[in-house]
Design an enzyme around this catalytic site. Structure first.
Site, PDB file in Angstrom:
ATOM      1  CG  ASP A  35      -0.214  -0.112   2.516  1.00 57.66           C
ATOM      2  OD1 ASP A  35       1.021  -0.319   2.483  1.00 57.66           O
ATOM      3  OD2 ASP A  35      -0.853  -0.004   3.578  1.00 57.66           O
ATOM      4  CG  HIS A 240      17.579   5.705 -21.640  1.00 53.53           C
ATOM      5  ND1 HIS A 240      16.514   5.223 -22.354  1.00 53.53           N
ATOM      6  CD2 HIS A 240      17.819   6.951 -22.129  1.00 53.53           C
ATOM      7  CE1 HIS A 240      16.131   6.130 -23.242  1.00 53.53           C
ATOM      8  NE2 HIS A 240      16.912   7.183 -23.126  1.00 53.53           N
ATOM      9  CG  ASP A 257      20.404  13.622 -19.251  1.00 54.39           C
ATOM     10  OD1 ASP A 257      19.664  14.540 -18.845  1.00 54.39           O
ATOM     11  OD2 ASP A 257      20.208  13.016 -20.328  1.00 54.39           O
ATOM     12  CG  ASP A 268      16.457  16.800 -20.710  1.00 58.91           C
ATOM     13  OD1 ASP A 268      17.403  16.273 -20.109  1.00 58.91           O
ATOM     14  OD2 ASP A 268      15.953  16.324 -21.752  1.00 58.91           O
ATOM     15  CG  HIS A 347      21.121  10.384 -28.628  1.00 64.27           C
ATOM     16  ND1 HIS A 347      21.082  11.761 -28.700  1.00 64.27           N
ATOM     17  CD2 HIS A 347      22.239  10.079 -27.911  1.00 64.27           C
ATOM     18  CE1 HIS A 347      22.116  12.252 -28.046  1.00 64.27           C
ATOM     19  NE2 HIS A 347      22.853  11.262 -27.572  1.00 64.27           N
ATOM     20  CG  HIS A 351      13.596  15.640 -26.243  1.00 62.50           C
ATOM     21  ND1 HIS A 351      13.107  16.323 -25.164  1.00 62.50           N
ATOM     22  CD2 HIS A 351      14.810  15.161 -25.833  1.00 62.50           C
ATOM     23  CE1 HIS A 351      13.965  16.233 -24.154  1.00 62.50           C
ATOM     24  NE2 HIS A 351      15.016  15.545 -24.526  1.00 62.50           N
ATOM     25  CG  HIS A 358      11.550  12.359 -24.108  1.00 64.23           C
ATOM     26  ND1 HIS A 358      11.908  11.048 -23.993  1.00 64.23           N
ATOM     27  CD2 HIS A 358      12.690  13.060 -23.912  1.00 64.23           C
ATOM     28  CE1 HIS A 358      13.211  10.965 -23.737  1.00 64.23           C
ATOM     29  NE2 HIS A 358      13.704  12.169 -23.681  1.00 64.23           N
ATOM     30  CD  GLU A 381      18.920  15.350 -25.634  1.00 58.26           C
ATOM     31  OE1 GLU A 381      19.513  14.496 -24.959  1.00 58.26           O
ATOM     32  OE2 GLU A 381      17.707  15.593 -25.506  1.00 58.26           O
ATOM     33  CE1 TYR A 385      26.495   9.461 -25.040  1.00 59.20           C
ATOM     34  CE2 TYR A 385      25.824   9.537 -27.356  1.00 59.20           C
ATOM     35  CZ  TYR A 385      25.719  10.006 -26.065  1.00 59.20           C
ATOM     36  OH  TYR A 385      24.843  11.035 -25.784  1.00 59.20           O
ATOM     37  NE  ARG A 402      22.587  12.938 -23.069  1.00 59.15           N
ATOM     38  CZ  ARG A 402      22.846  11.727 -22.593  1.00 59.15           C
ATOM     39  NH1 ARG A 402      23.498  10.850 -23.329  1.00 59.15           N
ATOM     40  NH2 ARG A 402      22.452  11.369 -21.388  1.00 59.15           N
ATOM     41  CD  GLU A 404      19.301  17.126 -22.606  1.00 56.59           C
ATOM     42  OE1 GLU A 404      19.781  16.364 -21.736  1.00 56.59           O
ATOM     43  OE2 GLU A 404      18.198  16.946 -23.136  1.00 56.59           O
TER      44      GLU A 404
HETATM   45  N1  GLY Z   1      17.026  13.138 -20.090  1.00 54.35           N
HETATM   46  C1  GLY Z   1      16.373  12.564 -21.193  1.00 54.35           C
HETATM   47  C2  GLY Z   1      16.823  13.140 -22.437  1.00 54.35           C
HETATM   48  O1  GLY Z   1      17.807  13.835 -22.475  1.00 54.35           O
HETATM   49  O2  GLY Z   1      16.203  12.987 -23.457  1.00 54.35           O
HETATM   50 MN    MN Z   2      16.834  15.516 -23.460  1.00 57.67          MN
HETATM   51 MN    MN Z   3      18.645  14.801 -20.812  1.00 62.59          MN
END
Ligand code: GLY
Ligand code: MN
Ligand code: MN
Length: 434
Positions: A35, A240, A257, A268, A347, A351, A358, A381, A385, A402, A404
């Site tokens: 619960d 991820h 990130d 983000d 990637h 976004h 997202h 971003e 890699y 990365r 971003e």
């Molecule tokens: N943190 C998720 C992305 O950068 O898309």
């Molecule tokens: Mn992002």
């Molecule tokens: Mn991100």
């Protein structure tokens, strides 16, 4: 903020017209085990129209309805329940504090819905938001209206995706939404700075995560917009990665990130920096390449720029740079066409960003990448890699980078909401040394 929610409902009422009705459900409560409840987060569309962040609620927008067009079905207030759960609005609070024209106990939805559907042609509802109970209630109510046909009543016969409208609204941010996103961005920038300063060899990734969460909480923003990625060394190559359990090693990079949520609006941010404060030569070369791609992709953002242009530019720059560094062999145009860069950059370059990290909104319209417009917010971003593959010089192995930022499209260009966080090699090294 109530004015803003009211304006959004009025816009919807205007767009769907008097022969339509819109119905949407709050997010379900979720339990992590037994619960024990997961902290509640309202469905973004529901919040967007109502500002009502409680579970077990249904919002009905009924244009032209005599007794008022915004009807909220919610939990009736019960002081004994509130003793356990804390205060909640109840039907009285729904009217007083959330400007519902009518509010009724949620249990009465089934019996009241047929009257609201009567003589309307279209029902707008969220398709696939998981509220099958509401879908059933709506269709049962439609059936009940049909049984009244002989009295001259007509039942709805068109069922449409409400999100098709709402997600277009959500794509262009109002001044108030930009203010909330600015606040989220500033707190996230501060958190990243503290994490950068705190990092040193021998620490664990989760300790750095704690620095981020501490800063978010200290500023009254209680939830990250998504699980924080704190990835040391080769962990950064797992896109991820959220395990956050490895040790920070001297000579490695740390990729963070992370972004906080402020009144349902996300930030983000990603930064990658050397754990010991100084980039090695190969790290620096790859870092400066990613930075070059990121800055160039941001620089072209303005109304009229096509969604895909920053991505295409980033790919061209990264591919060119990978050739120069000997990580790709061949001619740039051919390698781009063959998507050879995907071995190191798999990637997209960004976004939409808003209530969802997202965020919603189409990226293509009529088969074409859509043009950016004032008020849209997107991330930029790019990353690289490098896998530990035998055909690659080991000096590059396991480097994951990365960078971003969150970018608002303005009338004439762009504004980086997440500015003020060290980003160049010099800025990072001197900030960490200071
Ligand atoms: N943190 C998720 C992305 O950068 O898309
Ligand atoms: Mn992002
Ligand atoms: Mn991100």
């Amino acid at each position: 903020m109530n004015d803003e929610f009211l304006k959004r409902r009025q816009r919807l009422i205007h767009d769907i017209g008097k022969d339509s009705i819109a119905i949407l459900a709050s997010a379900p409560r979720l339990f992590r085990n037994s619960d024990v409840e997961v902290p509640y987060r309202q469905n973004s569309d529901f919040h967007y129209l109502t500002g009502f962040d409680e579970p077990e609620a249904i919002a009905v927008i009924a244009p032209g309805q005599d007794e008022g067009e915004f009807i909220l079905f919610c939990r009736e207030f019960d002081p004994l329940k509130a003793l356990w759960t804390g205060h909640y609005a109840g039907t009285q609070g729904a009217k007083e504090h959330f400007l519902a024209n009518q509010a009724h106990p949620i249990e009465t939805l089934g019996e009241r819905l047929p009257d609201l559907l009567m003589n309307r042609r279209r029902v707008y509802f969220l398709l696939g938001d998981g509220s099958e109970d509401l879908d059933k209630t709506i269709f049962n109510a439609v059936r009940r209206v049909r049984t009244r046909a002989r009295t001259g009543v007509t039942a709805p016969y068109e069922f449409l995706a409400l999100e098709h409208l709402l997600h277009e609204y959500r794509l262009r941010k109002s001044e108030r939404e930009i203010e909330l996103m600015d606040q989220a961005a500033q707190v996230s920038v501060e958190a990243h700075k503290k994490a950068m300063k705190a990092s040193r060899p021998g620490m664990m990734e989760y300790e750095i995560e704690a620095v981020l969460l501490n800063e978010f909480n200290r500023k009254g923003m209680r939830a990250p917009a998504y699980p924080s990625i704190v990835a040391a060394g080769a962990n950064a190559c797992v896109l991820h990665y959220t395990e956050n359990r490895s040790e920070l090693k001297d000579g490695d990079l740390l990729l963070i990130d992370a972004g906080v949520e402020n009144h349902s609006y996300a930030s983000d941010i990603t930064r990658t920096f050397p754990i010991s404060g100084t980039f090695t030569e190969p790290q620096k070369q790859l870092y400066e390449l990613v930075l070059k791609a990121q800055l160039a992709a941001i620089e072209i953002i303005k109304p009229g720029c096509l969604w895909n242009q920053p991505h295409d530019l980033a790919i061209a720059i990264l591919t060119e740079g990978l050739i120069k560094l000997g990580l790709l062999i061949g001619e740039r145009e051919t390698l781009v066409k063959e998507e050879a860069y995907k071995r190191f950059y798999m990637h997209r370059t960004g976004h939409w960003l808003g209530m969802d990290v997202h965020d919603v909104g189409d990226y293509m319209t009529n088969g074409e990448w859509r043009s950016l417009e004032e008020g849209m917010v997107l991330t930029v971003e790019p990353g690289l890699y490098v896998p530990n593959d035998s055909d690659i010089d080991p000096c590059w192995w396991g480097i994951g980078i990365r960078i971003e930022d969150d970018v608002l499209v303005t009338q004439t260009g762009y504004r980086v909401l997440t500015a003020g966080l060290p980003k160049t090699v010099v800025e990072i090294e001197s900030y960490m040394a200071g």
